[in-house]
Design a protein around this motif. Sequence first.
Motif, PDB file in Angstrom:
ATOM      1  N   SER A   1      15.215-149.781 -47.789  1.00  0.00           N
ATOM      2  CA  SER A   1      15.717-150.910 -47.613  1.00  0.00           C
ATOM      3  C   SER A   1      14.919-151.848 -48.238  1.00  0.00           C
ATOM      4  CB  SER A   1      16.527-151.551 -47.020  1.00  0.00           C
ATOM      5  OG  SER A   1      16.950-153.007 -46.855  1.00  0.00           O
ATOM      6  N   TYR A   2      13.719-151.839 -47.654  1.00  0.00           N
ATOM      7  CA  TYR A   2      13.031-152.906 -47.506  1.00  0.00           C
ATOM      8  C   TYR A   2      11.229-152.513 -48.327  1.00  0.00           C
ATOM      9  CZ  TYR A   2      14.097-154.920 -43.219  1.00  0.00           C
ATOM     10  OH  TYR A   2      14.230-156.023 -42.174  1.00  0.00           O
ATOM     11  N   VAL A   3      10.681-150.717 -48.031  1.00  0.00           N
ATOM     12  CA  VAL A   3       9.952-150.559 -49.182  1.00  0.00           C
ATOM     13  C   VAL A   3       9.935-150.360 -50.331  1.00  0.00           C
ATOM     14  CG1 VAL A   3       8.753-149.353 -46.661  1.00  0.00           C
ATOM     15  CG2 VAL A   3      11.034-148.052 -48.201  1.00  0.00           C
TER      16      VAL A   3
ATOM     17  N   LEU B   1      14.179-161.693 -42.782  1.00  0.00           N
ATOM     18  CA  LEU B   1      15.307-162.197 -42.161  1.00  0.00           C
ATOM     19  C   LEU B   1      16.632-162.363 -42.731  1.00  0.00           C
ATOM     20  CD1 LEU B   1      13.641-165.658 -40.574  1.00  0.00           C
ATOM     21  CD2 LEU B   1      13.743-163.335 -39.484  1.00  0.00           C
ATOM     22  N   SER B   2      16.828-161.955 -43.897  1.00  0.00           N
ATOM     23  CA  SER B   2      18.093-161.895 -44.394  1.00  0.00           C
ATOM     24  C   SER B   2      18.162-160.043 -44.473  1.00  0.00           C
ATOM     25  CB  SER B   2      17.611-162.278 -46.043  1.00  0.00           C
ATOM     26  OG  SER B   2      16.677-161.616 -46.722  1.00  0.00           O
TER      27      SER B   2
ATOM     28  N   GLN C   1      21.083-155.502 -42.107  1.00  0.00           N
ATOM     29  CA  GLN C   1      21.297-155.113 -41.381  1.00  0.00           C
ATOM     30  C   GLN C   1      21.842-154.600 -40.326  1.00  0.00           C
ATOM     31  OE1 GLN C   1      18.129-152.756 -41.875  1.00  0.00           O
ATOM     32  NE2 GLN C   1      17.565-152.670 -43.746  1.00  0.00           N
ATOM     33  N   LEU C   2      22.196-155.754 -39.787  1.00  0.00           N
ATOM     34  CA  LEU C   2      22.482-155.813 -38.317  1.00  0.00           C
ATOM     35  C   LEU C   2      24.003-156.173 -38.302  1.00  0.00           C
ATOM     36  CD1 LEU C   2      22.469-156.776 -34.891  1.00  0.00           C
ATOM     37  CD2 LEU C   2      21.713-158.794 -35.680  1.00  0.00           C
TER      38      LEU C   2
ATOM     39  N   LEU D   1      16.427-150.646 -32.496  1.00  0.00           N
ATOM     40  CA  LEU D   1      15.407-149.419 -33.973  1.00  0.00           C
ATOM     41  C   LEU D   1      16.315-149.835 -35.648  1.00  0.00           C
ATOM     42  CD1 LEU D   1      16.958-145.991 -33.228  1.00  0.00           C
ATOM     43  CD2 LEU D   1      15.397-146.779 -32.534  1.00  0.00           C
ATOM     44  N   LEU D   2      16.426-150.833 -35.661  1.00  0.00           N
ATOM     45  CA  LEU D   2      16.753-152.021 -36.729  1.00  0.00           C
ATOM     46  C   LEU D   2      15.554-152.624 -36.693  1.00  0.00           C
ATOM     47  CD1 LEU D   2      20.731-153.161 -37.687  1.00  0.00           C
ATOM     48  CD2 LEU D   2      19.384-151.733 -38.302  1.00  0.00           C
ATOM     49  N   ALA D   3      15.349-153.254 -35.794  1.00  0.00           N
ATOM     50  CA  ALA D   3      14.219-154.377 -35.874  1.00  0.00           C
ATOM     51  C   ALA D   3      12.678-153.281 -35.684  1.00  0.00           C
ATOM     52  CB  ALA D   3      13.418-154.759 -33.987  1.00  0.00           C
ATOM     53  N   VAL D   4      12.853-152.041 -35.048  1.00  0.00           N
ATOM     54  CA  VAL D   4      11.618-151.448 -34.789  1.00  0.00           C
ATOM     55  C   VAL D   4      11.464-151.205 -36.422  1.00  0.00           C
ATOM     56  CG1 VAL D   4      10.977-148.898 -34.842  1.00  0.00           C
ATOM     57  CG2 VAL D   4      11.994-150.352 -33.153  1.00  0.00           C
ATOM     58  N   LEU D   5      12.085-150.637 -37.108  1.00  0.00           N
ATOM     59  CA  LEU D   5      12.529-150.216 -38.917  1.00  0.00           C
ATOM     60  C   LEU D   5      11.659-151.429 -40.290  1.00  0.00           C
ATOM     61  CD1 LEU D   5      15.192-148.526 -40.720  1.00  0.00           C
ATOM     62  CD2 LEU D   5      14.661-150.506 -41.079  1.00  0.00           C
TER      63      LEU D   5
END
Length: 256
Positions: free
Chosen positions: A92-94, A117-118, A123-124, A168-172
């Motif tokens: 998603s980010y990369v 943050l968005s 994702q959250l 794990l989403l935060a790690v991602l």
Amino acid sequence: MKGFGVFCKKEITELFRTYRVFLLGAVALIFGILSPLIAKLTPWLMEQYADSFREQGIIVGQVTVTAKDSWTQFDKNFFIVLIVGVAIFSGSYVNEYTKGTLIPLVTKGLTRTSVVLSKFLIQLLTWTVYFMVCFGITWGYTAYFWDNSAVKNYLWMAAFFWLIGVFLLAVLAFFSSFMNSSVQVLLGVGGVYVLLTMLGMIKAVETLLPTYLLGSASLLTGEKVPGDFAAASGMAGGLSMVLVVLAVLITRHRKL
């Protein structure tokens, strides 16, 4: 934060445009049904293979399954549900960086903080809905076949499972802030999981680690109580916030 709402709408649109939301829904549906189904079919399967077992000298008695067996199966299936969720979000980010889609948005005033943050917020929320659908289907079928009230602390188990997904989403998000491909991000997330698993072998720190939450199925048998996971829950929540903040700080200085 300028453009936060606009970018959130973009992320939601992207979820549907890339069919990720439908894939997540299908996985949640399948594994939500699978947990009680496997438990329900266990006596029938044992009966079908009884003769084969008998030939090997194994006598299988009458097998009785309960709601606890369904939730135990949910615990066994959860890791796959978690892996699928993380894998789907890994690019998603990369993808934004590699395709250069953020450049025109940033030049028009979108802040990099809003980007991180968005994305994390959407994702959250997606993870929460995804998990609740899977959990809700299991709950419904388990209630239909047996009685959920006879099982201890399954709601606490679900809450701890949800929290490890948030971590794990935060790690991602953290690894995505400086890595250039979804494979690298997945390797980073996997590396953190392996490291925490290895640290979990040290009794002195075992109950402090976020991965300790994966053992919350022990709540079903009464072997542990919810309070036993308080430290791991606090650590998972605290580290999640720290990792998201670090992701924001690193992204602010990343070359687009």
